[in-house]
Design a protein around this motif. Structure first.
Motif, PDB file in Angstrom:
ATOM      1  N   ALA A 260       0.888  -1.156   0.000  1.00  0.00           N
ATOM      2  CA  ALA A 260       0.000   0.000   0.000  1.00  0.00           C
ATOM      3  C   ALA A 260       0.934   1.216   0.000  1.00  0.00           C
ATOM      4  O   ALA A 260       2.142   1.064   0.153  1.00  0.00           O
ATOM      5  N   TRP A 261       0.402   2.392  -0.207  1.00  0.00           N
ATOM      6  CA  TRP A 261       1.271   3.560  -0.332  1.00  0.00           C
ATOM      7  C   TRP A 261       2.066   3.776   0.969  1.00  0.00           C
ATOM      8  O   TRP A 261       1.557   4.243   1.976  1.00  0.00           O
ATOM      9  N   GLY A 262       3.340   3.402   0.931  1.00  0.00           N
ATOM     10  CA  GLY A 262       4.246   3.574   2.056  1.00  0.00           C
ATOM     11  C   GLY A 262       4.300   2.382   3.014  1.00  0.00           C
ATOM     12  O   GLY A 262       5.056   2.419   3.996  1.00  0.00           O
ATOM     13  N   PHE A 263       3.558   1.297   2.735  1.00  0.00           N
ATOM     14  CA  PHE A 263       3.561   0.115   3.624  1.00  0.00           C
ATOM     15  C   PHE A 263       3.817  -1.153   2.819  1.00  0.00           C
ATOM     16  O   PHE A 263       3.417  -1.265   1.658  1.00  0.00           O
ATOM     17  N   ASN A 285      -7.568   3.497   2.468  1.00  0.00           N
ATOM     18  CA  ASN A 285      -7.092   4.363   3.549  1.00  0.00           C
ATOM     19  C   ASN A 285      -5.675   4.884   3.323  1.00  0.00           C
ATOM     20  O   ASN A 285      -5.356   6.014   3.695  1.00  0.00           O
ATOM     21  N   ALA A 286      -4.830   4.040   2.734  1.00  0.00           N
ATOM     22  CA  ALA A 286      -3.429   4.437   2.532  1.00  0.00           C
ATOM     23  C   ALA A 286      -3.311   5.211   1.222  1.00  0.00           C
ATOM     24  O   ALA A 286      -2.852   4.688   0.201  1.00  0.00           O
ATOM     25  N   THR A 287      -3.740   6.438   1.240  1.00  0.00           N
ATOM     26  CA  THR A 287      -3.705   7.263   0.040  1.00  0.00           C
ATOM     27  C   THR A 287      -3.278   8.683   0.387  1.00  0.00           C
ATOM     28  O   THR A 287      -3.486   9.150   1.514  1.00  0.00           O
ATOM     29  N   VAL A 288      -2.650   9.332  -0.596  1.00  0.00           N
ATOM     30  CA  VAL A 288      -2.314  10.745  -0.429  1.00  0.00           C
ATOM     31  C   VAL A 288      -3.110  11.587  -1.409  1.00  0.00           C
ATOM     32  O   VAL A 288      -2.884  12.791  -1.542  1.00  0.00           O
ATOM     33  N   GLU A 289      -4.067  10.940  -2.079  1.00  0.00           N
ATOM     34  CA  GLU A 289      -4.940  11.636  -3.019  1.00  0.00           C
ATOM     35  C   GLU A 289      -6.381  11.245  -2.717  1.00  0.00           C
ATOM     36  O   GLU A 289      -6.922  10.309  -3.316  1.00  0.00           O
ATOM     37  N   ALA A 290      -6.982  11.908  -1.780  1.00  0.00           N
ATOM     38  CA  ALA A 290      -8.354  11.583  -1.397  1.00  0.00           C
ATOM     39  C   ALA A 290      -9.297  11.763  -2.575  1.00  0.00           C
ATOM     40  O   ALA A 290      -9.243  12.779  -3.288  1.00  0.00           O
ATOM     41  N   GLY A 291     -10.123  10.764  -2.827  1.00  0.00           N
ATOM     42  CA  GLY A 291     -11.106  10.843  -3.904  1.00  0.00           C
ATOM     43  C   GLY A 291     -10.598  10.366  -5.243  1.00  0.00           C
ATOM     44  O   GLY A 291     -11.360  10.360  -6.222  1.00  0.00           O
ATOM     45  N   ALA A 292      -9.319   9.937  -5.322  1.00  0.00           N
ATOM     46  CA  ALA A 292      -8.787   9.452  -6.596  1.00  0.00           C
ATOM     47  C   ALA A 292      -9.446   8.116  -6.939  1.00  0.00           C
ATOM     48  O   ALA A 292      -9.771   7.321  -6.057  1.00  0.00           O
ATOM     49  N   VAL A 293      -9.651   7.852  -8.225  1.00  0.00           N
ATOM     50  CA  VAL A 293     -10.372   6.659  -8.679  1.00  0.00           C
ATOM     51  C   VAL A 293      -9.406   5.553  -9.048  1.00  0.00           C
ATOM     52  O   VAL A 293      -8.201   5.761  -9.225  1.00  0.00           O
TER      53      VAL A 293
END
Length: 325
Positions: A260-263, A285-293
């Motif tokens: 996952a992003w960073g894990f 949950n492991a995202t730095v772009e909330a709402g990205a598809v």
């Protein structure tokens, strides 16, 4: 020789049944010499009769004495007999049977436990609700790093390499990564489709990392370490679940690896429970772009990235013309 007969006026023999003094018949046998008894014999008989008279009153006196004694004993027994039937006689100390009288035990009526139990259950339910609500509040305040940190064996690059997890680092062409599989860093402007896609061949890492940036989980397995039955078990965890995708990687140093992003989590058993835990905690949950598809991305396999938007500014379009980051 002339014979004379007894006349009415002749003498008679004394009767054998003549009563003697004392009321007892004289049982002495008749003798031929009864009429000619000597004065000595008469005197002896008189003395015997007198003795009998004296003996009779004495006997009555003795009997009367015994009767009087018995009457006194009966009266004394009545005085000492308890008034109540079955009661024990009192001792000198005034205690029954030599023991202290037992105080009667009062039997109290049973308590009605219904309201008590109902009240206790109500309190427990209330405490449970309050406790659960408090837990949810506390849990909602945890970051994804906090939750992932409770899974044993997870590598958290968000803590060790903050530059690596910086978003919006789009670059065209093949890229080199320090981790295998990569968990973050520069990536192709087009993301890999991650709507529960299961790829049967290796895919380009540059597209996969972009999908991680959108909040997807990438499951990778080594075909030489996972048999067909194991692959099916892994597919069941990914297939049809948005923000997840799966592909094989022949050069993987473990049987399974999750990113996952960073894990990152690597395991050697497809039945390891940590696989499900990792997916649950990091997916979306492991995202730095909330709402990205995750839809509208690259669906083709192959390790060479497709530079479909190399002539456009980074983050303007996705693989199929959709807006993305």
């Amino acid at each position: 020789m002339s014979m004379s007969t007894q006349s009415g006026g002749g003498s008679r023999r004394p009767s054998a049944t003549k009563a003697v003094a004392g009321g007892k018949p004289n049982l002495a046998k008749d003798t031929d010499t009864s009429e000619s008894e000597t004065p000595a014999k008469k005197t002896a008989a008189s003395k015997k009769a007198t003795a009998s008279k004296k003996a009779a009153p004495a006997s009555k006196s003795t009997t009367a004495g015994k009767s009087t004694t018995a009457s006194k004993s009966a009266a004394a027994a009545k005085r000492t007999t308890p008034a109540k039937k079955g009661a024990r006689p009192a001792t000198k100390s005034g205690l029954t049977g030599g023991r202290k009288p037992i105080t009667p035990v009062r039997v109290s009526q049973g308590r009605n436990w219904g309201p008590v139990v109902l009240f206790a259950v109500t309190i427990l339910v209330a405490v449970g609700i309050i406790g659960f609500a408090g837990y949810k509040v506390w849990d909602s305040g945890l970051t994804v790093s906090d939750r992932v940190g409770r899974i044993d064996g997870v590598s958290n690059f968000r803590k060790t390499d903050k530059a690596l997890v910086k978003g919006q680092q789009h670059k065209a062409g093949p890229l080199t990564y320090a981790q295998n599989p990569p968990v973050a860093g520069p990536h192709n402007p087009d993301w890999m489709n991650c709507m529960g896609d299961v790829y049967d061949a290796p895919i380009a890492k540059e597209h996969a990392v972009h999908a991680l940036e959108h909040g997807a989980v990438w499951l990778v397995y080594n075909p030489s370490k996972v048999d067909a039955a194991g692959v099916e078990k892994l597919k069941a965890k990914i297939s049809g679940k948005e923000y997840s995708f799966m592909s094989p990687m022949p050069d993987l140093d473990s049987a399974v690896s999750l990113q996952a992003w960073g894990f990152q989590l690597k395991v050697n058993d497809v039945n390891d429970k940590r696989i499900d835990e990792f997916i649950k905690v990091t997916r979306k949950n492991a995202t730095v772009e909330a709402g990205a598809v995750c839809s509208g991305g690259i669906t083709e396999t192959g390790t060479t990235p497709r530079d479909l938007q190399s002539d456009q500014p980074a983050g303007q379009q996705g693989g199929n013309g959709t807006t993305g980051g």
